[in-house]
Design a protein around this motif. Structure first.
Motif, PDB file in Angstrom:
ATOM      1  N   GLU A  31       0.870  -1.177   0.000  1.00 39.59           N
ATOM      2  CA  GLU A  31       0.000   0.000   0.000  1.00 39.59           C
ATOM      3  C   GLU A  31       0.907   1.227   0.000  1.00 39.59           C
ATOM      4  N   ALA A  32       0.785   2.054  -1.006  1.00 36.67           N
ATOM      5  CA  ALA A  32       1.587   3.289  -1.048  1.00 36.67           C
ATOM      6  C   ALA A  32       0.741   4.450  -0.549  1.00 36.67           C
ATOM      7  N   VAL A  33       1.308   5.228   0.365  1.00 31.03           N
ATOM      8  CA  VAL A  33       0.631   6.425   0.866  1.00 31.03           C
ATOM      9  C   VAL A  33       1.385   7.616   0.298  1.00 31.03           C
ATOM     10  N   ILE A  34       0.718   8.372  -0.536  1.00 31.50           N
ATOM     11  CA  ILE A  34       1.396   9.479  -1.201  1.00 31.50           C
ATOM     12  C   ILE A  34       0.697  10.795  -0.875  1.00 31.50           C
ATOM     13  N   GLY A  35       1.400  11.860  -1.144  1.00 33.22           N
ATOM     14  CA  GLY A  35       0.843  13.182  -0.870  1.00 33.22           C
ATOM     15  C   GLY A  35       1.956  14.183  -0.680  1.00 33.22           C
TER      16      GLY A  35
END
Lengths: 272, 356
Positions: A31-35
């Protein structure tokens, strides 16, 4: 069993760091959390491993013996050697955990075999980051949380780190990785896009890019009437109204960068 | 230039701790030097030994204060700390046994007795006990051992823990399957060993180089040092839990070390200080270590005389260590209990689900 957050809220004083965030990751998945900076990525990672108490919602995580974590600052002891860092992590698992073989395996796959006697503080950024990931992977965790493991690394080192993540996923770990590099997120099985502590959009990279509202056009200069953002030497112009007009000649397939930009713009417009 | 001045002013204004130190420190020094930094002795406690001496001792002028007479051995009276001077009739001559472990009081006693003789009063033989030559080193070295413990225990320990936080490795430790108490003990253990070695070296070298006697039971000093060290290490950990960086830790550690140097009786005698400042001194661990170390090393004081400093040090060790462990635990386990306290063997496959 899947791990993650259900409607999690975190406040730091008057600031809402996470606002009803959901994020679920299953074994063997990434799961990639980007921002952007300040979006809440590190807070999400720290909540997942229990470093930040939540003000609302639910956190599903394994016990600490089944948890691997690499903090944003790498979390290696700079005045210990590579071998001593790994040995300490192994020893912290207790006498019953025989991790000698696992340590040798990880030293080999991270290309650290030649530098096991070198202080972590004397390693290059890429090598130190690989050591940090190896330390997190060492106990074969059920949940592996990595906070910006590739920030500041050259493309080759970034590829090496992602190769390690693929290996960990292959071993059955559920992986949550935060990153500011949106191109990297395309490699993940699932993506959560955060902005100002809220989930802007979530799904697979393909689902997210295909959900792009409107059309994206490549232009030479900024269009003052429509939202535009720079990409390389040119501009991307977002045309939200696709009901009229023929398909433009320079229409582009949006990527994650474009989706995040468009979502952030839409959010700001809605908030203003 | 004005841009630079303005920038610096803004930084100083926002660094509240440094600003507080810049304001508090001068006030502290003023109070200390105004009320505490006194070498003059206002009162010398005298115990007459035997009835014959008791009535004659009542004639002693100020600063002598004559207490109730006793039949005990005069040196034992001093060992117990019951008096600064014990006067006995020995071979028909009045003899004043003076406690040499209280340097300034002993010097003031000598001068006072000499003054009485010069004014035509009775001639009194003066015998300085425990520190016959009134060597400053004999009085300072025991306390210096404690100062070393404060330095290593509070300053170096706080720096070690803060460095861990700044490097991000404290977070790593928090997520590892280690009990907070394991991390705490593991973290302070090296400092404990180093401080213990330092103490032995300082006292050993002090005795060897300066001829400071070691007359008492080393076990009492060892127990007292242990309690004192727990307090100092606890203060170090407490400092680290409220410091964001090593600069802040140093500032706070200095704020705890400096009063102990000035108000513990190490340099200025407690008996010379104004009552308010003296009570601040009684709240400081080095004060009691100082009493204990001088009592053991110089006076071979009995356990009854050491019970008070040992008891106070034990109380301080319990209170400060408990606070330190609690703060450390809060920092390492901010999200509350998960599988924190489970046995390692049972922890292996325990899932934790946390609901707020």
């Amino acid at each position: 069993m899947s791990w993650g957050l259900d409607g999690v809220q975190v406040r730091f004083g008057d600031t809402i760091a996470l606002d009803g965030v959901d994020c679920t990751v299953a074994p063997g998945r990434v799961e990639a959390v980007i921002g952007p900076d300040g979006a809440g990525k590190s807070t999400l990672a720290r909540v997942l491993v229990g470093l930040v108490p939540v003000d609302g919602g639910r956190v599903r995580r394994p016990g600490r013996a089944r948890l691997g974590y690499q903090p944003e600052s790498a979390g290696t002891w700079r005045d210990l050697t590579v071998a001593e860092n790994l040995a300490f992590v192994a020893a912290s698992r207790g006498r019953g955990a025989d991790l000698d073989g696992r340590t040798r395996e990880l030293v080999a796959v991270t290309d650290l075999a030649e530098v096991t006697d070198r202080l972590a503080g004397d390693l290059s950024g890429g090598m130190r980051q690989k050591l940090a990931v190896a330390m997190a992977m060492l106990p074969r965790p059920d949940l592996l949380v990595l906070d910006e493991p590739t920030t500041g690394l050259d493309p080759i080192s970034r590829a090496d780190v992602w190769r390690l993540l693929a290996r960990a996923a292959g071993e059955g770990a559920a992986i949550v990785v935060t990153t500011a590099y949106l191109d990297e997120a395309q490699r993940a099985d699932h993506v959560v896009v955060l902005d100002h502590g809220r989930v802007l959009v979530t799904g697979t990279a393909r689902e997210i890019t295909s959900s792009f509202p409107g059309r994206l056009v490549s232009t030479d200069r900024r269009d003052p009437r429509r939202p535009s953002w720079r990409r390389g030497r040119g501009w991307r112009t977002w045309d939200r109204d696709t009901s009229t007009g023929a398909r433009p000649e320079h229409e582009l397939e949006p990527d994650l960068d474009d989706v995040v930009m468009a979502a952030a713009i839409a959010r700001r417009e809605a908030g203003s | 230039m004005w841009a630079m001045v303005l920038k610096e002013m803004r930084q100083v204004r926002r660094d509240r701790r440094t600003l507080a130190m810049m304001v508090v420190l001068p006030v502290l020094l003023l109070v200390v030097f105004g009320y505490a930094a006194r070498f003059d002795v206002a009162e010398i406690r005298v115990v007459p030994v035997g009835d014959q001496v008791a009535s004659a001792a009542q004639q002693l002028p100020e600063p002598f204060t004559v207490l109730a007479a006793t039949d005990d051995d005069p040196v034992d009276v001093l060992r117990r700390g019951d008096a600064d001077v014990a006067i006995a009739l020995e071979g028909g001559t009045p003899t004043a046994h003076v406690d040499g472990s209280e340097l300034f009081t002993a010097q003031a006693s000598q001068q006072a007795f000499a003054g009485i003789a010069a004014a035509g009063g009775p001639s009194i033989d003066v015998v300085v006990e425990f520190n016959p030559d009134l060597e400053t080193s004999a009085v300072l070295v025991p306390g210096l051992g404690g100062l070393i413990l404060v330095f290593v225990g509070s300053l170096i320990t706080s720096l070690g823990v803060v460095r861990e936080r700044q490097a991000g490795t404290l977070e790593q430790l928090a997520v590892m399957p280690l009990r907070a108490s394991d991390v705490f003990v593991g973290k302070v253990a090296p400092y404990f060993v180093v401080a213990s070695v330092d103490l032995v070296v300082v006292l050993g070298v002090g005795s060897w180089l300066f001829g400071v006697p070691f007359n008492g039971n080393p076990a009492w000093l060892a127990i007292g040092s242990l309690l004192f060290l727990f307090t100092a290490l606890g203060i170090g950990v407490l400092i680290s839990t409220v410091s964001d960086n090593q600069g802040q830790a140093i500032q706070l550690a200095l704020m705890t070390v400096l009063p102990q140097v000035l108000l513990s009786g190490l340099i200025f005698p407690l008996s010379s200080m104004a009552a308010g400042v003296r009570w601040i001194g009684y709240l400081l661990p080095l004060t009691w270590f100082n009493v204990l170390a001088r009592g053991v090393m110089l006076k071979d004081a009995p356990l009854s005389a050491l019970a008070l400093p040992l008891g106070v040090l034990a109380l301080m060790a319990v209170v400060v260590s408990t606070l330190a462990v609690w703060r450390f635990n809060t920092e390492l386990r901010p999200a509350g209990p998960g599988d924190t306290d489970l046995d390692p063997a049972r922890r292996q496959d325990v899932p934790a689900e946390v609901t707020s």
